[in-house]
Scaffold this motif. Structure first.
Motif, mmCIF file in Angstrom:
data_model
loop_
_atom_site.group_PDB
_atom_site.id
_atom_site.type_symbol
_atom_site.label_atom_id
_atom_site.label_comp_id
_atom_site.label_asym_id
_atom_site.label_seq_id
_atom_site.Cartn_x
_atom_site.Cartn_y
_atom_site.Cartn_z
ATOM 1 N N MET A 35 17.255 -15.728 56.659
ATOM 2 C CA MET A 35 17.195 -14.541 55.829
ATOM 3 C C MET A 35 16.229 -14.751 54.674
ATOM 4 S SD MET A 35 20.266 -12.694 53.675
ATOM 5 C CE MET A 35 20.371 -14.060 52.523
ATOM 6 N N LEU A 36 15.519 -13.692 54.307
ATOM 7 C CA LEU A 36 14.645 -13.727 53.149
ATOM 8 C C LEU A 36 15.301 -12.985 51.998
ATOM 9 C CD1 LEU A 36 11.083 -13.010 54.649
ATOM 10 C CD2 LEU A 36 12.118 -15.212 54.112
ATOM 11 N N ARG A 37 15.270 -13.595 50.816
ATOM 12 C CA ARG A 37 15.735 -12.930 49.596
ATOM 13 C C ARG A 37 14.502 -12.487 48.827
ATOM 14 N NH1 ARG A 37 21.029 -13.996 48.224
ATOM 15 N NH2 ARG A 37 20.792 -11.997 47.167
ATOM 16 N N VAL A 38 14.400 -11.189 48.568
ATOM 17 C CA VAL A 38 13.281 -10.619 47.818
ATOM 18 C C VAL A 38 13.820 -10.109 46.493
ATOM 19 C CG1 VAL A 38 11.410 -8.940 47.817
ATOM 20 C CG2 VAL A 38 12.155 -9.960 49.978
ATOM 21 N N VAL A 39 13.222 -10.565 45.397
ATOM 22 C CA VAL A 39 13.627 -10.138 44.058
ATOM 23 C C VAL A 39 12.446 -9.436 43.405
ATOM 24 C CG1 VAL A 39 14.527 -10.856 41.829
ATOM 25 C CG2 VAL A 39 15.219 -12.082 43.889
ATOM 26 N N LEU A 40 12.704 -8.274 42.815
ATOM 27 C CA LEU A 40 11.655 -7.443 42.222
ATOM 28 C C LEU A 40 12.000 -7.101 40.781
ATOM 29 C CD1 LEU A 40 11.615 -4.989 45.241
ATOM 30 C CD2 LEU A 40 9.812 -6.653 44.805
ATOM 31 N N GLY A 41 10.997 -7.176 39.898
ATOM 32 C CA GLY A 41 11.162 -6.754 38.518
ATOM 33 C C GLY A 41 10.364 -5.488 38.261
ATOM 34 N N SER A 42 10.720 -4.749 37.207
ATOM 35 C CA SER A 42 10.085 -3.463 36.968
ATOM 36 C C SER A 42 9.871 -3.199 35.483
ATOM 37 C CB SER A 42 10.939 -2.337 37.563
ATOM 38 O OG SER A 42 12.154 -2.207 36.846
ATOM 39 N N GLY A 67 17.280 -6.492 44.221
ATOM 40 C CA GLY A 67 17.465 -7.576 45.179
ATOM 41 C C GLY A 67 17.509 -7.023 46.589
ATOM 42 N N LEU A 68 16.710 -7.590 47.486
ATOM 43 C CA LEU A 68 16.667 -7.166 48.885
ATOM 44 C C LEU A 68 16.933 -8.364 49.791
ATOM 45 C CD1 LEU A 68 13.331 -5.076 48.823
ATOM 46 C CD2 LEU A 68 15.648 -4.259 48.334
ATOM 47 N N ASP A 69 17.666 -8.121 50.859
ATOM 48 C CA ASP A 69 17.872 -9.116 51.911
ATOM 49 C C ASP A 69 17.163 -8.636 53.171
ATOM 50 O OD1 ASP A 69 19.366 -10.603 50.210
ATOM 51 O OD2 ASP A 69 21.300 -10.233 51.186
ATOM 52 N N VAL A 70 16.279 -9.487 53.714
ATOM 53 C CA VAL A 70 15.522 -9.139 54.907
ATOM 54 C C VAL A 70 15.981 -10.047 56.040
ATOM 55 C CG1 VAL A 70 13.225 -8.938 55.944
ATOM 56 C CG2 VAL A 70 13.548 -8.428 53.515
ATOM 57 N N VAL A 92 16.151 -4.299 56.262
ATOM 58 C CA VAL A 92 16.138 -4.484 54.813
ATOM 59 C C VAL A 92 17.413 -3.899 54.222
ATOM 60 C CG1 VAL A 92 14.910 -4.045 52.661
ATOM 61 C CG2 VAL A 92 13.631 -4.351 54.789
ATOM 62 N N ALA A 93 18.141 -4.699 53.475
ATOM 63 C CA ALA A 93 19.359 -4.242 52.798
ATOM 64 C C ALA A 93 19.212 -4.472 51.306
ATOM 65 C CB ALA A 93 20.580 -4.989 53.335
ATOM 66 N N GLN A 94 19.434 -3.435 50.519
ATOM 67 C CA GLN A 94 19.376 -3.575 49.064
ATOM 68 C C GLN A 94 20.707 -4.123 48.581
ATOM 69 O OE1 GLN A 94 18.143 -0.054 47.003
ATOM 70 N NE2 GLN A 94 18.675 -0.858 44.985
ATOM 71 N N THR A 95 20.690 -5.317 48.005
ATOM 72 C CA THR A 95 21.936 -5.989 47.630
ATOM 73 C C THR A 95 22.346 -5.717 46.193
ATOM 74 O OG1 THR A 95 20.641 -7.980 47.109
ATOM 75 C CG2 THR A 95 21.628 -7.844 49.305
ATOM 76 N N PHE A 96 21.407 -5.481 45.308
ATOM 77 C CA PHE A 96 21.781 -5.145 43.930
ATOM 78 C C PHE A 96 20.648 -4.426 43.213
ATOM 79 C CE2 PHE A 96 20.142 -9.529 43.704
ATOM 80 C CZ PHE A 96 19.178 -9.416 42.723
ATOM 81 N N THR A 97 21.038 -3.636 42.235
ATOM 82 C CA THR A 97 20.138 -3.045 41.248
ATOM 83 C C THR A 97 20.804 -3.272 39.910
ATOM 84 O OG1 THR A 97 19.473 -1.338 42.818
ATOM 85 C CG2 THR A 97 18.935 -0.969 40.506
ATOM 86 N N TYR A 98 20.093 -3.906 38.990
ATOM 87 C CA TYR A 98 20.758 -4.404 37.787
ATOM 88 C C TYR A 98 19.871 -4.231 36.559
ATOM 89 C CZ TYR A 98 23.260 -7.756 34.808
ATOM 90 O OH TYR A 98 23.953 -8.360 33.800
ATOM 91 N N LEU A 147 30.256 -10.779 35.557
ATOM 92 C CA LEU A 147 28.973 -10.105 35.672
ATOM 93 C C LEU A 147 28.641 -9.694 37.093
ATOM 94 C CD1 LEU A 147 27.195 -12.398 33.201
ATOM 95 C CD2 LEU A 147 27.556 -9.981 32.913
ATOM 96 N N ASN A 148 29.351 -10.271 38.088
ATOM 97 C CA ASN A 148 29.073 -9.835 39.439
ATOM 98 C C ASN A 148 29.473 -8.387 39.664
ATOM 99 O OD1 ASN A 148 31.723 -10.465 39.160
ATOM 100 N ND2 ASN A 148 31.974 -11.367 41.174
ATOM 101 N N LYS A 149 30.324 -7.864 38.779
ATOM 102 C CA LYS A 149 30.692 -6.472 38.880
ATOM 103 C C LYS A 149 29.545 -5.548 38.439
ATOM 104 C CE LYS A 149 35.588 -7.406 38.106
ATOM 105 N NZ LYS A 149 36.763 -7.142 37.252
ATOM 106 N N ASN A 150 28.606 -6.083 37.677
ATOM 107 C CA ASN A 150 27.499 -5.275 37.196
ATOM 108 C C ASN A 150 26.382 -5.155 38.202
ATOM 109 O OD1 ASN A 150 28.193 -4.670 34.240
ATOM 110 N ND2 ASN A 150 28.559 -6.862 34.403
ATOM 111 N N PHE A 151 26.437 -5.942 39.260
ATOM 112 C CA PHE A 151 25.449 -5.806 40.323
ATOM 113 C C PHE A 151 25.921 -4.653 41.205
ATOM 114 C CE2 PHE A 151 24.406 -9.940 38.900
ATOM 115 C CZ PHE A 151 23.087 -10.130 39.234
ATOM 116 N N LYS A 152 25.090 -3.666 41.302
ATOM 117 C CA LYS A 152 25.477 -2.469 42.050
ATOM 118 C C LYS A 152 24.847 -2.501 43.423
ATOM 119 C CE LYS A 152 25.673 0.150 37.748
ATOM 120 N NZ LYS A 152 25.131 1.306 37.026
ATOM 121 N N LYS A 153 25.666 -2.508 44.430
ATOM 122 C CA LYS A 153 25.136 -2.470 45.796
ATOM 123 C C LYS A 153 24.825 -1.026 46.158
ATOM 124 C CE LYS A 153 27.419 -6.560 47.548
ATOM 125 N NZ LYS A 153 28.255 -7.110 48.628
ATOM 126 N N LYS A 154 23.755 -0.886 46.912
ATOM 127 C CA LYS A 154 23.375 0.440 47.407
ATOM 128 C C LYS A 154 23.234 0.397 48.915
ATOM 129 C CE LYS A 154 21.171 2.310 43.319
ATOM 130 N NZ LYS A 154 20.001 3.003 42.791
#
Length: 442
Positions: A1-8, A15-18, A29-35, A435-442
């Motif tokens: 699996m690839l972990r892709v992390v993006l900043g903005s 966070g994306l899992d490929v 592609v699964a979006q694992t968190f938006t934080y 803080l894991n509760k603050n990661f929002k899965k989509k």
């Protein structure tokens, strides 16, 4: 699996899992968190080898640390007084941070202690890169100089006046035989053995990012920028291998790119300012000389924000760890929190004439408190031990002479370590507590 992390620019961390489907060969592609990671735009992200730790730096002068295996924030580093411009992990042992305050910090990952601060540049640092051996560090600054640092001695070993103004990035190749410096107006590639510049190109438009990859066991330098084109240069043959226009997917500039290998395929991930993320089969693209060939585009994702940086890393095992492993890691981290500090309790002897017992605090899953019977009597004899006591009501109480928590800033300044969240300085935007509760899965 690839972990892709993006900043903005919008301060959001994605966070994306490929993963690759073994039957169809398609990529999912699964979006694992938006934080909401920072209070200012994110400038840099770095992931340790294996995807265990994630570090993010922003214009708010803070470095945030996360556990990617649990999608949980660990704490914040406050040792810089300027915007964070670059972050680099060396394996899993050290984190190097660069800032506009013209300093570089070496942080030990085991306890997030700042070991050394490298000073020498006179203006804001733009980029740093650690040699694969970990012995040499390259840095470039707006002052126009490239510096080579001896990490063992924490001193500058060599200074070079750069041939072009306004450096953007510096990067070592995986083999350590070459390094490249990108400028807004061009790019150079230098061979370490001879010390000679083997390639300089100034006709690629404004450059924003570079990346070294291994193709056919040979280093390949990738260059991209405002031209929306990826240029592949091979230092061993001293020739450009391919020029790959990506304007059909990236309408604006390619802001950043990163590469990793998944199931034998060299996957190049590119992101652009309009929020598009694309994953490419790099070997097939270079061979075909185009990014439009069928099978070259592996996956795509739209973040709907202005992306600034990306990092991709291969993570074995795929997905989050099992629940039992999560509980063990939570317990291990909690042993470094307020009740029990680091590994010092494991080696510290119990107070004389006392009986050791382990109790679990109500309402805090996995939180362990070490207590002793007759600890008040023993406390006078064993002044300086770091064990905790419990009051008659069962609430944990700190013993006198307790060792300092390495996760809190040491007396005299913020450079002594990492600030655990829950306090004012380490509070999370939008919430407190786990803080894991603050990661929002989509």
């Amino acid at each position: 699996m690839l972990r892709v992390v993006l900043g903005s620019y919008e301060r959001l961390l994605y966070g994306l899992d490929v993963t690759k489907d073994g039957e169809t060969g398609s990529y999912n592609v699964a979006q694992t968190f938006t934080y909401p990671a920072h209070i200012a735009s994110i400038r840099s992200v770095a992931v340790s080898r294996g995807g265990k730790h994630l570090a993010t730096g922003a214009s708010d002068e803070h470095v945030k640390i996360y556990s990617l295996s649990r999608n949980k924030e660990t704490g914040t580093l406050f040792h810089h007084t300027g915007s964070i411009t670059d972050l680099v992990f060396h394996d899993t042992g050290y984190l190097f941070t660069a800032s506009e305050d013209a300093t570089i910090a070496i942080v030990r990952v085991s306890d997030w202690e700042v070991l050394k601060v490298l000073k020498g540049h006179t203006t804001a640092l733009q980029s740093i890169s650690i040699h694969p051996s970990g012995k040499l560090l390259l840095s470039v600054s707006i002052d126009g100089y490239l510096r080579t640092w001896d990490t063992a001695k924490a001193s500058c070993a060599y200074t070079l006046k750069m041939p072009l103004p306004r450096p953007v990035s510096v990067l070592w190749s995986q083999c350590g035989r070459y390094y490249s410096v990108a400028f807004e107006s061009g790019v150079t590639c230098t061979e370490v053995a001879s010390g000679k510049e083997i390639w300089r190109e100034t006709g690629l438009g404004r450059i924003t990012c570079i990346e070294f990859v291994e193709m056919d066991n040979q280093p390949t330098l990738l260059v991209a920028g405002d031209s929306k084109t990826i240029t592949a240069y091979k230092p061993t043959t001293r020739a450009v291998a391919a020029t790959l226009p990506a304007s059909h997917k990236h309408a604006s500039r390619i802001k950043d790119m990163s590469a990793a290998v998944l199931d034998g395929v060299q996957v190049l991930v590119t992101c652009s300012s309009e929020g598009f993320v694309c994953g490419w089969d790099l070997a097939r693209a270079v061979e075909a000389g185009s990014l439009t060939e069928e099978g070259v585009l592996l996956f795509e994702f739209e973040a709907k924000v202005r992306l600034t940086c990306c990092q991709v890393v291969y993570q074995a095992g795929g997905g989050r760890k099992k629940k039992g492993m999560d509980e063990l890691e939570d317990l291990d981290e909690d042993l470094g929190d307020d009740e029990v500090v680091g590994d010092q309790h494991a080696s510290a002897p119990p107070p004389m004439g006392t009986k050791k017992s382990i109790v679990t605090t109500a309402g805090k899953k996995g939180r362990v408190v070490v207590s002793y019977d007759n600890v008040d009597e023993a406390e006078g004899k064993e002044e300086g031990t770091s064990q905790d006591t419990t009051s008659s009501g069962g609430a944990p109480k700190k013993a006198k002479g307790a060792n300092k928590n390495p996760f809190k800033p040491q007396k005299g300044g913020p450079s002594g370590g990492i600030q655990k969240n829950g306090g004012t300085a380490g509070a999370v935007v939008g919430g407190k507590g786990q803080l894991n509760k603050n990661f929002k899965k989509k």
